[in-house]
Design a protein around this motif. Sequence first.
Motif, PDB file in Angstrom:
ATOM      1  N   ASP A  89       0.830  -1.199   0.000  1.00 30.27           N
ATOM      2  CA  ASP A  89       0.000   0.000   0.000  1.00 30.27           C
ATOM      3  C   ASP A  89       0.870   1.257   0.000  1.00 30.27           C
ATOM      4  O   ASP A  89       0.649   2.184  -0.790  1.00 30.27           O
ATOM      5  CB  ASP A  89      -0.935  -0.018   1.214  1.00 30.27           C
ATOM      6  N   LYS A  93       1.232   4.030  -3.081  1.00 29.48           N
ATOM      7  CA  LYS A  93       0.975   5.450  -2.828  1.00 29.48           C
ATOM      8  C   LYS A  93       2.212   6.278  -3.163  1.00 29.48           C
ATOM      9  O   LYS A  93       2.104   7.364  -3.734  1.00 29.48           O
ATOM     10  CB  LYS A  93       0.570   5.670  -1.375  1.00 29.48           C
ATOM     11  N   THR A  97       2.531   9.128  -6.023  1.00 32.17           N
ATOM     12  CA  THR A  97       2.958  10.478  -5.651  1.00 32.17           C
ATOM     13  C   THR A  97       4.124  10.932  -6.521  1.00 32.17           C
ATOM     14  O   THR A  97       4.124  12.059  -7.029  1.00 32.17           O
ATOM     15  CB  THR A  97       3.354  10.533  -4.158  1.00 32.17           C
TER      16      THR A  97
END
Length: 114
Positions: A89, A93, A97
Amino acid sequence: MSKGQGFGFGLGKMKELTEAFKKAQQVQEGAKQLQEDLEKMEIEGQAGGGMVKVVLSGNQEPRRVEISADVLGEGAEVVSDLVTAAMKDAYNKSTATMREKMEELTGGLNLPGL
């Protein structure tokens, strides 16, 4: 070769080349700042409803793992699976980003290959 043609670089082409170099320099300067910004970021991945958390920098460097005492009684295999899920996870992310920040940096510059 016709007289006055040189190597096919007219003044217009030189201007385009100069602009391309300026844009590349802007991207290089922005990339340096972005690298510094990513290093300072903390991106958290979670699993088990937040019982396991993994924190990475924006550059995907591991910062810390937080495991709730509530999950420790579930056994090593469950804890391992939750840590792995939290890592994935956080990685996803972090990757999103970085991609978003690079698109912001290079957006509108129309540089070939970017």
